[in-house]
Design a protein around this motif. Structure first.
Motif, PDB file in Angstrom:
ATOM      1  N   PRO A 177      29.525  -8.963  29.481  1.00  0.00           N
ATOM      2  CA  PRO A 177      29.398  -9.700  28.242  1.00  0.00           C
ATOM      3  C   PRO A 177      29.123 -11.596  28.435  1.00  0.00           C
ATOM      4  CG  PRO A 177      31.446  -9.284  28.091  1.00  0.00           C
ATOM      5  CD  PRO A 177      31.078  -8.288  30.050  1.00  0.00           C
ATOM      6  N   GLY A 178      28.729 -12.122  27.423  1.00  0.00           N
ATOM      7  CA  GLY A 178      28.236 -13.153  27.205  1.00  0.00           C
ATOM      8  C   GLY A 178      27.440 -13.809  27.534  1.00  0.00           C
ATOM      9  N   LEU A 179      26.419 -13.105  28.372  1.00  0.00           N
ATOM     10  CA  LEU A 179      25.001 -13.720  29.545  1.00  0.00           C
ATOM     11  C   LEU A 179      24.504 -13.245  28.439  1.00  0.00           C
ATOM     12  CD1 LEU A 179      26.299 -12.945  32.804  1.00  0.00           C
ATOM     13  CD2 LEU A 179      26.469 -14.895  31.672  1.00  0.00           C
ATOM     14  N   ALA A 180      23.895 -13.115  26.808  1.00  0.00           N
ATOM     15  CA  ALA A 180      22.944 -12.967  26.216  1.00  0.00           C
ATOM     16  C   ALA A 180      21.521 -14.385  26.451  1.00  0.00           C
ATOM     17  CB  ALA A 180      22.722 -12.037  25.457  1.00  0.00           C
ATOM     18  N   GLY A 181      20.123 -14.384  25.870  1.00  0.00           N
ATOM     19  CA  GLY A 181      19.461 -14.941  26.220  1.00  0.00           C
ATOM     20  C   GLY A 181      19.694 -15.175  24.881  1.00  0.00           C
ATOM     21  N   ARG A 182      19.449 -17.175  24.192  1.00  0.00           N
ATOM     22  CA  ARG A 182      19.966 -17.230  22.605  1.00  0.00           C
ATOM     23  C   ARG A 182      18.553 -18.574  22.872  1.00  0.00           C
ATOM     24  NH1 ARG A 182      21.723 -21.536  20.161  1.00  0.00           N
ATOM     25  NH2 ARG A 182      23.190 -22.215  21.768  1.00  0.00           N
ATOM     26  N   GLN A 183      17.387 -18.243  21.839  1.00  0.00           N
ATOM     27  CA  GLN A 183      16.150 -18.734  21.757  1.00  0.00           C
ATOM     28  C   GLN A 183      17.006 -21.127  21.172  1.00  0.00           C
ATOM     29  OE1 GLN A 183      13.629 -19.058  18.963  1.00  0.00           O
ATOM     30  NE2 GLN A 183      11.562 -19.424  20.085  1.00  0.00           N
ATOM     31  N   ASP A 184      16.670 -21.272  21.539  1.00  0.00           N
ATOM     32  CA  ASP A 184      16.997 -22.829  21.446  1.00  0.00           C
ATOM     33  C   ASP A 184      15.699 -23.783  22.127  1.00  0.00           C
ATOM     34  OD1 ASP A 184      17.875 -24.956  21.035  1.00  0.00           O
ATOM     35  OD2 ASP A 184      20.178 -24.605  22.078  1.00  0.00           O
ATOM     36  N   THR A 185      14.848 -24.165  20.274  1.00  0.00           N
ATOM     37  CA  THR A 185      14.251 -24.717  20.502  1.00  0.00           C
ATOM     38  C   THR A 185      14.439 -26.501  21.002  1.00  0.00           C
ATOM     39  OG1 THR A 185      12.481 -23.299  19.102  1.00  0.00           O
ATOM     40  CG2 THR A 185      11.919 -25.624  19.746  1.00  0.00           C
ATOM     41  N   ALA A 186      15.668 -26.624  20.179  1.00  0.00           N
ATOM     42  CA  ALA A 186      15.472 -28.333  20.460  1.00  0.00           C
ATOM     43  C   ALA A 186      16.048 -28.594  21.678  1.00  0.00           C
ATOM     44  CB  ALA A 186      16.928 -28.663  19.841  1.00  0.00           C
ATOM     45  N   GLN A 187      16.793 -27.097  22.564  1.00  0.00           N
ATOM     46  CA  GLN A 187      17.338 -27.791  24.361  1.00  0.00           C
ATOM     47  C   GLN A 187      15.713 -27.853  24.738  1.00  0.00           C
ATOM     48  OE1 GLN A 187      20.409 -28.025  25.291  1.00  0.00           O
ATOM     49  NE2 GLN A 187      20.095 -27.208  27.051  1.00  0.00           N
ATOM     50  N   ALA A 188      15.232 -26.669  24.437  1.00  0.00           N
ATOM     51  CA  ALA A 188      13.651 -26.355  25.226  1.00  0.00           C
ATOM     52  C   ALA A 188      13.993 -27.995  24.874  1.00  0.00           C
ATOM     53  CB  ALA A 188      12.775 -25.362  24.857  1.00  0.00           C
TER      54      ALA A 188
END
Length: 528
Positions: free
Chosen positions: A333-344
């Protein structure tokens, strides 16, 4: 599968409302006959050899060939098949299996420990498909006709190995008439012990494979059973849907979400929806091209709209947390991807690209005709476009996609490769050995990662799993963080939710994701 046709491309999954007759009712299905008709969207058979088979033919071969044991995903236990009992000793380095009495191969030869040993040793010697599952084996002894004793080089979960969907088959190694076994099975014959035998194989035809009943099957035919099984190749999902409603087929292994929703409302159909061990992944080229830069790989990871993708799947996929699906050792658990446009954006800018800086072009290949992969590509293209990154996405037939990925000229390979994976036996090792361990020539490691430290950790996994399950769990978690977070070599996109539709006249169907897309027809009861 040799291509590990794990792409399981859903051809032209167009959302079309179709009913077999007025009012949405369907006429009685083919299951009222003694033939179970399985509709599949791709060719079923690429390799009939039980030693090297590594593709879609698993759906037929698991009804023809048997292994020593079988894994039940619901109970999470290994169960008897051709072996009635087994035990390990010497810290998991010695395994003893007792064979079932009264079993005969379809050739008429009796199953003995010598015959089983010969089958496993042939599979090991041929080194094809998933033969690597037997790598821990040092020797096999046959102290009596019913006993097999395996001495291992290192401790390993041989009860799981012997339950594998591939390369674990026990078969007669001697072709009838004394010919070459590989030539014999290549013509559509078999030498298994299962409830069905190959009656006909029509390569390239819609009605591709037909299996017939083995009347002296060791488990018998008491009660009502399907006495034959037909595998029908129907690329268009809407055609398969029409045939299911018309009663021309008994079972469709996957519909698109719209058609599956319709199937759930029909009284003459049954549906089944279960979590699978099959996930879709994007692999980033770490060897050549722009994604050799880890900042750019992390930027692409951050640009992916994971939640949006799962939402478009409408129940046919669930969020992935890391490489290993829930239900297997190593699921973290805890490895789900998350969209982060600012980080990108930040990572792209640091690498000299992105908004306000140079534009970047990436090329991606994926399976032609796969609706779910197309959805991912559409979402990623849109997200990257807003970040001044152009995605050149190419839907390809598997052979072409595969050839390009394995080009000897690394500069000709893709930046991103998309495909499905599922385990050979119910253990996470298959993902790590095949997808992330270095190999020369390149096989399924389409990240092209060559990291001796990662290789070393992967090599320890089988023994850890056999001797120290908690340490194995920790190692799987650590490896996933290195691969996905630190090095960003891949992005798990979603885990498929198997959605089956079949005739209401079928009783006893259970979906076991340890044997992807397999229907064990002998266990089913057709309507009287």
């Amino acid at each position: 599968m040799s291509w590990r046709i794990r792409s399981l491309a859903l051809a032209a999954a167009v959302a079309v409302t179709v009913t077999g007759c007025s009012g949405g009712a369907v006429r009685k299905a083919a299951s009222t006959s003694s033939t179970f008709v399985y509709s599949f969207n791709l060719n079923v058979v690429t390799d009939w050899d039980p030693a090297t088979s590594y593709s879609n033919e698993i759906i037929a071969m698991q009804n023809v060939y048997e292994s020593l044991t079988r894994y039940d995903t619901k109970s999470k236990k290994v169960e008897p098949r051709l072996a009635t009992k087994w035990a390990s000793s010497d810290g998991g380095k010695k395994w003893t299996f007792t064979l079932r009495d009264g079993v005969k191969f379809h050739t008429g030869t009796a199953l003995t420990s010598s015959a089983a040993k010969a089958a496993i040793e042939r599979t090991m010697k041929m080194k094809g498909g998933a033969a690597y599952i037997w790598d821990p084996v040092k020797s096999i002894e046959t102290p009596d006709p019913q006993t097999l004793v395996f001495e291992l080089k290192y401790a390993a979960p041989l009860d799981l190995v012997s339950s594998s969907g591939y390369a674990s088959y026990i078969y007669d190694t001697k072709a009838p008439g004394g010919g070459d076994l590989k030539d014999y099975v290549a013509k559509g014959h078999d030498t298994g012990t299962g409830p069905y035998t190959v009656a006909s194989w029509n390569k390239g035809q819609e009605a591709e494979v037909r299996l017939s009943q083995v009347k002296d099957y060791w488990d018998g035919w008491k009660g009502s059973h399907y006495t034959s099984v037909e595998f029908r190749n129907t690329p268009q999902v809407t055609t398969a849907w029409q045939q299911l409603q018309a009663g021309d087929v008994t079972y469709v292994h996957r519909l698109n979400p719209q058609l599956f929703a319709q199937a759930k409302g029909m009284k003459d159909l049954k549906t089944d929806s279960v979590p699978s061990f099959q996930n879709l992944m994007a692999f980033f080229n770490t060897e050549a091209g722009p994604l050799k830069d880890v900042k750019l790989r992390k930027a692409v990871q951050a640009a992916i709209d994971y939640n949006g993708l799962v939402s478009t799947l409408k129940g046919s996929g669930t969020a992935a947390s890391g490489v290993v699906p829930t239900g297997l050792t190593g699921a973290t658990p805890g490895l789900a991807g998350r969209q982060d446009t600012a980080q990108a954006t930040r990572l792209l800018n640091e690498a000299g690209y992105g908004p306000g800086k140079k534009s970047l072009t990436l090329d991606l290949t994926y399976a032609q005709g796969d609706d779910d992969q197309q959805k991912f590509v559409t979402l990623l293209s849109s997200a990257l476009k807003s970040l001044n990154v152009k995605l050149q996405a190419k839907p390809m037939q598997w052979d072409a996609q595969w050839d390009r990925a394995k080009s000897k000229d690394a500069s000709k390979r893709q930046d991103v490769f998309v495909m499905y994976w599922y385990p050979d036996y119910p253990d996470a090792y298959s993902w790590f050995l095949n997808l992330f361990r270095s190999a020369d020539p390149v096989n399924f490691n389409l990240t092209y990662l060559d990291d001796s430290a990662v290789d070393g950790e992967i090599d320890k996994l089988p023994e850890l799993t056999a001797t120290n399950r908690s340490a194995a769990e920790a190692s799987y978690a650590s490896l996933q963080r290195k691969l996905l977070v630190d090095q960003a070599v891949a992005a798990p996109l979603f885990v498929q939710q198997y959605q089956r539709a079949y005739s209401a006249d079928v009783d006893g169907y259970t979906d076991d994701p340890a044997y992807p897309n397999v229907v064990f027809a002998h266990e089913l009861t057709p309507a009287a």
